[in-house]
Scaffold this motif. Structure first.
Motif, PDB file in Angstrom:
ATOM      1  N   UNK A 167      61.531   8.359 -54.801  1.00 33.10           N
ATOM      2  CA  UNK A 167      59.907   8.499 -56.017  1.00 33.10           C
ATOM      3  C   UNK A 167      58.871   6.769 -55.164  1.00 33.10           C
ATOM      4  N   UNK A 168      57.653   6.877 -55.319  1.00 30.12           N
ATOM      5  CA  UNK A 168      56.664   5.878 -55.126  1.00 30.12           C
ATOM      6  C   UNK A 168      57.521   5.003 -56.077  1.00 30.12           C
ATOM      7  N   UNK A 169      57.259   3.660 -55.151  1.00 25.32           N
ATOM      8  CA  UNK A 169      57.544   2.825 -55.617  1.00 25.32           C
ATOM      9  C   UNK A 169      56.433   2.221 -56.968  1.00 25.32           C
ATOM     10  N   UNK A 170      56.253   1.208 -57.768  1.00 24.66           N
ATOM     11  CA  UNK A 170      55.293   0.570 -58.066  1.00 24.66           C
ATOM     12  C   UNK A 170      54.254  -0.102 -56.740  1.00 24.66           C
ATOM     13  N   UNK A 192      47.952  10.585 -59.922  1.00 29.50           N
ATOM     14  CA  UNK A 192      48.884  11.226 -59.781  1.00 29.50           C
ATOM     15  C   UNK A 192      50.252  10.102 -60.221  1.00 29.50           C
ATOM     16  N   UNK A 193      50.248   9.368 -60.464  1.00 28.94           N
ATOM     17  CA  UNK A 193      51.085   8.073 -60.633  1.00 28.94           C
ATOM     18  C   UNK A 193      51.178   8.171 -62.058  1.00 28.94           C
ATOM     19  N   UNK A 194      50.217   8.445 -62.916  1.00 26.49           N
ATOM     20  CA  UNK A 194      49.916   8.172 -64.313  1.00 26.49           C
ATOM     21  C   UNK A 194      49.511   9.222 -65.219  1.00 26.49           C
ATOM     22  N   UNK A 195      49.839  10.805 -64.801  1.00 23.03           N
ATOM     23  CA  UNK A 195      49.981  12.091 -65.585  1.00 23.03           C
ATOM     24  C   UNK A 195      50.953  12.823 -64.698  1.00 23.03           C
ATOM     25  N   UNK A 196      51.384  12.215 -63.962  1.00 21.10           N
ATOM     26  CA  UNK A 196      53.034  13.031 -62.879  1.00 21.10           C
ATOM     27  C   UNK A 196      52.008  14.088 -62.196  1.00 21.10           C
ATOM     28  N   UNK A 315      51.505  12.835 -52.118  1.00 20.55           N
ATOM     29  CA  UNK A 315      51.250  12.503 -53.186  1.00 20.55           C
ATOM     30  C   UNK A 315      52.347  13.032 -54.134  1.00 20.55           C
ATOM     31  N   UNK A 316      53.808  14.052 -53.327  1.00 21.53           N
ATOM     32  CA  UNK A 316      54.266  14.340 -55.141  1.00 21.53           C
ATOM     33  C   UNK A 316      55.976  12.782 -55.426  1.00 21.53           C
ATOM     34  N   UNK A 317      55.427  12.234 -54.249  1.00 24.83           N
ATOM     35  CA  UNK A 317      56.465  10.844 -54.515  1.00 24.83           C
ATOM     36  C   UNK A 317      55.495  10.329 -55.756  1.00 24.83           C
ATOM     37  N   UNK A 318      54.490  10.220 -55.994  1.00 27.80           N
ATOM     38  CA  UNK A 318      53.668   9.786 -57.228  1.00 27.80           C
ATOM     39  C   UNK A 318      54.090  10.066 -58.199  1.00 27.80           C
ATOM     40  N   UNK A 319      54.384  11.619 -58.445  1.00 24.07           N
ATOM     41  CA  UNK A 319      54.748  12.348 -59.801  1.00 24.07           C
ATOM     42  C   UNK A 319      56.271  12.211 -59.784  1.00 24.07           C
ATOM     43  N   UNK A 320      57.104  12.190 -58.556  1.00 21.82           N
ATOM     44  CA  UNK A 320      58.501  11.501 -58.846  1.00 21.82           C
ATOM     45  C   UNK A 320      58.292  10.073 -59.764  1.00 21.82           C
ATOM     46  N   UNK A 321      57.803   8.682 -58.755  1.00 19.13           N
ATOM     47  CA  UNK A 321      57.941   7.603 -59.397  1.00 19.13           C
ATOM     48  C   UNK A 321      57.158   7.616 -61.281  1.00 19.13           C
ATOM     49  N   UNK A 323      57.469  10.382 -63.342  1.00 18.47           N
ATOM     50  CA  UNK A 323      59.064  11.130 -64.183  1.00 18.47           C
ATOM     51  C   UNK A 323      59.788   9.660 -64.553  1.00 18.47           C
ATOM     52  N   UNK A 324      60.399   8.201 -63.303  1.00 20.66           N
ATOM     53  CA  UNK A 324      61.298   7.729 -63.058  1.00 20.66           C
ATOM     54  C   UNK A 324      60.864   6.512 -64.570  1.00 20.66           C
ATOM     55  N   UNK A 325      59.289   5.845 -64.482  1.00 19.95           N
ATOM     56  CA  UNK A 325      59.027   5.407 -65.304  1.00 19.95           C
ATOM     57  C   UNK A 325      58.621   5.538 -67.104  1.00 19.95           C
ATOM     58  N   UNK A 326      58.251   7.018 -66.545  1.00 14.92           N
ATOM     59  CA  UNK A 326      58.481   8.119 -68.411  1.00 14.92           C
ATOM     60  C   UNK A 326      59.963   7.256 -68.927  1.00 14.92           C
ATOM     61  N   UNK A 327      60.944   7.786 -67.614  1.00 12.13           N
ATOM     62  CA  UNK A 327      61.934   7.923 -68.433  1.00 12.13           C
ATOM     63  C   UNK A 327      62.858   6.531 -68.681  1.00 12.13           C
ATOM     64  N   UNK A 328      62.547   5.730 -67.944  1.00 10.13           N
ATOM     65  CA  UNK A 328      62.692   3.961 -68.081  1.00 10.13           C
ATOM     66  C   UNK A 328      62.168   3.477 -69.408  1.00 10.13           C
ATOM     67  N   UNK A 329      60.864   4.280 -69.644  1.00  6.96           N
ATOM     68  CA  UNK A 329      60.181   3.556 -71.232  1.00  6.96           C
ATOM     69  C   UNK A 329      60.695   3.980 -72.313  1.00  6.96           C
ATOM     70  N   UNK A 330      62.152   5.158 -71.987  1.00  8.39           N
ATOM     71  CA  UNK A 330      62.305   6.015 -73.068  1.00  8.39           C
ATOM     72  C   UNK A 330      62.639   7.187 -74.028  1.00  8.39           C
ATOM     73  N   UNK A 331      62.004   7.890 -72.385  1.00 14.93           N
ATOM     74  CA  UNK A 331      61.189   9.401 -73.133  1.00 14.93           C
ATOM     75  C   UNK A 331      62.540   9.585 -72.656  1.00 14.93           C
TER      76      UNK A 331
END
Length: 374
Positions: A167-170, A192-196, A315-321, A323-331
């Motif tokens: 995943x692309x790091x922030x 790509x980073x904010x809506x995946x 580009x696809x690495x931002x989709x992984x980023x 997802x990582x952020x959404x789960x880290x935020x409690x999704x």
């Protein structure tokens, strides 16, 4: 492999022989994949590229493609080690890794399954492509409710090292944003980073799909808040949403702000105004035409170099980023599944990348047993 544009405007890729004529049986299958199976143009491009290697090997070795299944072990060796630019007598080196070889063989197997189905080759060739094994040894969770029986397993599959989907790091994404020289490029990175979205989904968006006004009901939409509608269409730029099921993805203020800045830039380009695609060429190529998905890869490669990153961000690495952020935020997993547009939870699990700090926190949250009075 060669792109073909149909009278309808749709595109697919086919295989040409040494006389630059389409290989009829391969062309029939690739056209079926594009229209009959409603697959994306990029899928036919990947399949055609793989099949062209099979035809190249047959031509180089004097083999008929119909007899190829019986000697696919040699084809795998050729894929792995043959180097047309290598010096005679030089030590062999790996030309294609195991993952690439397996991808080629997956396309070859699907092609021969089609060839059998249409009667182009004898059905017995499948014996050389698949092993029939008993599934009695499979765990019950894998076997499910179906009775124990026989199943097919692909042959000629190389052992791949375990792949870590990165995943692309922030910090990397922010470096890409700083390297952007236009509002459009910043919007692409942030979208790509904010809506995946996948690159094909983003390149296929139309202006009517973006509902970034406070009250979308004025547009005839009942979805609350700023959001994007992802719909599957056949687009002239080759972009296509992977899932046939439409979905709605909420957007945050950061993306809305980037969108407003991009619209000002877009509207200043007169050839871009009539185009109903969201992303258009503003600086090169056919100005005002919709961007192709491959252009996003080229953009990210240039941004990665300009930002001085140690690796090229795709580009696809931002989709992984995302997802990582959404789960880290409690999704929850079901929320992630809907946001990414997946059919199964298994597909969504691939996108979860817990970092070491989260793993540390997870362990620390588990209480330790203490003796009474201790």
């Amino acid at each position: 492999s060669f792109p073909v544009r149909l009278p309808s405007g749709e595109r697919y890729w086919t295989v040409l022989d040494s006389s630059y004529r389409p290989v009829a049986v391969a062309d029939e299958w690739l056209l079926h994949v594009r229209l009959g199976q409603d697959r994306a143009e990029s899928t036919t491009q990947a399949y055609a590229t793989s099949l062209s290697l099979l035809w190249e090997w047959c031509a180089a070795t004097g083999r008929d493609w119909r007899a190829a299944p019986g000697e696919l072990g040699r084809f795998v060796f050729w894929l792995r080690y043959y180097d047309s630019d290598g010096e005679p007598g030089a030590p062999r080196r790996v030309v294609r890794n195991a993952g690439r070889v397996n991808s080629v063989m997956a396309a070859v197997r699907e092609f021969f399954r089609h060839a059998v189905a249409v009667g182009a080759v004898d059905g017995r060739v499948l014996d050389a492509l698949f092993d029939v094994v008993d599934d009695i040894g499979l765990p019950a969770e894998v076997r499910g409710d179906r009775p124990t029986g026989l199943r097919s397993r692909p042959r000629h599959r190389l052992c791949e090292p375990e792949r870590v989907v990165d995943a692309a790091a922030d910090e990397e994404v922010l470096a890409l944003v700083r390297a952007c020289r236009s509002a459009r490029d910043r919007f692409i990175v942030l979208a790509l980073w904010r809506i995946g979205n996948r690159r094909g989904e983003l390149a296929g968006l139309r202006l009517q799909d973006v509902h970034f006004v406070p009250h979308a009901s004025r547009l005839g939409c009942r979805v609350r808040g700023e959001h994007v509608h992802v719909r599957r269409r056949d687009n002239p730029n080759g972009a296509m949403a992977k899932s046939r099921r439409s979905r709605v993805v909420p957007a945050d203020w950061l993306l809305v702000q980037a969108y407003d800045q991009y619209l000002l830039e877009r509207n200043a380009c007169l050839p871009a105004r009539p185009c109903d695609f969201l992303l258009v060429n503003l600086f090169r190529g056919q100005i005002g035409a919709p961007m192709r998905p491959a252009a996003l890869n080229e953009l990210f490669a240039a941004l990665s170099r300009r930002a001085g990153l140690s690796r090229v961000i795709r580009p696809h690495m931002l989709r992984h980023g995302f997802a990582t952020n959404v789960v880290a935020a409690g999704a929850t997993l079901d929320e992630l599944k809907e946001l990414l547009g997946h059919v199964s939870f298994t597909s969504s699990e691939v996108y979860i990348h817990p970092d070491r700090e989260r793993l540390r926190d997870a362990v620390d949250r588990v209480g330790s047993p203490r003796p009474a009075g201790g």
